[in-house]
Design a protein around this motif. Structure first.
Motif, PDB file in Angstrom:
ATOM      1  N   MET A   1       1.282  -1.172  -0.118  1.00 14.28           N
ATOM      2  CA  MET A   1       0.327   0.065  -0.175  1.00 14.28           C
ATOM      3  C   MET A   1       0.891   1.312   0.128  1.00 14.28           C
ATOM      4  SD  MET A   1      -2.987   0.613  -0.146  1.00 14.28           S
ATOM      5  CE  MET A   1      -4.170   1.992   0.034  1.00 14.28           C
ATOM      6  N   GLU A   2       2.267   1.287   0.054  1.00 13.93           N
ATOM      7  CA  GLU A   2       2.938   2.650   0.811  1.00 13.93           C
ATOM      8  C   GLU A   2       3.475   2.422  -1.083  1.00 13.93           C
ATOM      9  OE1 GLU A   2       2.624  -0.588   2.726  1.00 13.93           O
ATOM     10  OE2 GLU A   2       3.114   0.688   4.579  1.00 13.93           O
ATOM     11  N   LYS A  56      -7.957   8.338   1.540  1.00 12.17           N
ATOM     12  CA  LYS A  56      -9.241   7.074   2.298  1.00 12.17           C
ATOM     13  C   LYS A  56      -8.915   5.493   2.848  1.00 12.17           C
ATOM     14  CE  LYS A  56     -13.707   5.408   1.869  1.00 12.17           C
ATOM     15  NZ  LYS A  56     -14.846   5.093   0.547  1.00 12.17           N
ATOM     16  N   ASN A  57      -7.898   4.443   2.492  1.00  9.06           N
ATOM     17  CA  ASN A  57      -7.381   3.491   2.150  1.00  9.06           C
ATOM     18  C   ASN A  57      -6.456   3.021   2.911  1.00  9.06           C
ATOM     19  OD1 ASN A  57     -10.146   1.587   1.884  1.00  9.06           O
ATOM     20  ND2 ASN A  57     -10.241   2.740  -0.255  1.00  9.06           N
ATOM     21  N   MET A  58      -5.673   4.572   2.692  1.00 14.63           N
ATOM     22  CA  MET A  58      -4.172   4.429   3.585  1.00 14.63           C
ATOM     23  C   MET A  58      -4.390   4.243   5.518  1.00 14.63           C
ATOM     24  SD  MET A  58      -1.319   4.152   2.557  1.00 14.63           S
ATOM     25  CE  MET A  58       0.867   3.545   3.869  1.00 14.63           C
ATOM     26  N   ASP A  59      -4.026   2.916   6.146  1.00 10.97           N
ATOM     27  CA  ASP A  59      -3.652   2.703   7.186  1.00 10.97           C
ATOM     28  C   ASP A  59      -2.359   3.230   7.915  1.00 10.97           C
ATOM     29  OD1 ASP A  59      -3.527   1.919  10.089  1.00 10.97           O
ATOM     30  OD2 ASP A  59      -3.834   0.014   9.478  1.00 10.97           O
ATOM     31  N   TYR A  60      -2.758   4.580   8.227  1.00 10.74           N
ATOM     32  CA  TYR A  60      -1.237   6.148   8.706  1.00 10.74           C
ATOM     33  C   TYR A  60      -0.887   5.085   9.572  1.00 10.74           C
ATOM     34  CZ  TYR A  60      -3.313   8.884   4.345  1.00 10.74           C
ATOM     35  OH  TYR A  60      -3.792   9.639   3.329  1.00 10.74           O
ATOM     36  N   SER A  61      -1.556   4.578  10.354  1.00  9.57           N
ATOM     37  CA  SER A  61      -0.992   4.600  11.882  1.00  9.57           C
ATOM     38  C   SER A  61      -0.147   2.878  11.550  1.00  9.57           C
ATOM     39  CB  SER A  61      -1.845   3.824  12.699  1.00  9.57           C
ATOM     40  OG  SER A  61      -2.848   3.264  12.149  1.00  9.57           O
ATOM     41  N   ASN A  62      -0.439   2.105  10.593  1.00  6.73           N
ATOM     42  CA  ASN A  62       0.402   0.572  10.338  1.00  6.73           C
ATOM     43  C   ASN A  62       1.868   1.403   8.889  1.00  6.73           C
ATOM     44  OD1 ASN A  62       0.149  -0.580  12.508  1.00  6.73           O
ATOM     45  ND2 ASN A  62      -1.893  -0.854  11.347  1.00  6.73           N
ATOM     46  N   MET A  63       1.799   2.026   8.964  1.00  8.19           N
ATOM     47  CA  MET A  63       2.594   2.848   7.426  1.00  8.19           C
ATOM     48  C   MET A  63       3.808   2.512   7.405  1.00  8.19           C
ATOM     49  SD  MET A  63       2.924   5.487   4.790  1.00  8.19           S
ATOM     50  CE  MET A  63       2.519   6.901   5.935  1.00  8.19           C
TER      51      MET A  63
END
Length: 74
Positions: A1-2, A56-63
């Protein structure tokens, strides 16, 4: 996703073309055809909406920050 996030960021800022972003989406989807987010983006056929969907779908806390940085600087 990154990787997808980096390309969305670069496309949104005009650093890469929308065509380059679309080509990267196609490549990522061909490598990961079961990824639901990539499938949804493929069906959109609208780069601006695709960028919004990525954000919207990026999980910023687990990037993975090191991976993000490596892709961004590459």
């Amino acid at each position: 996703m990154e990787e997808l996030f980096v390309y969305a960021l670069l496309a949104r800022e005009g650093i890469i073309t929308e065509n380059m972003f679309a080509e990267r989406i196609d490549r990522l989807f061909s490598e990961n055809p079961s990824d639901e987010i990539l499938l949804e983006i493929e069906w959109l056929n609208n780069i601006k909406k695709a960028i919004i969907l990525v954000y919207k779908n990026m999980d910023y806390s687990n990037m993975d920050i090191p991976k993000f940085g490596k892709i961004l600087m590459g």
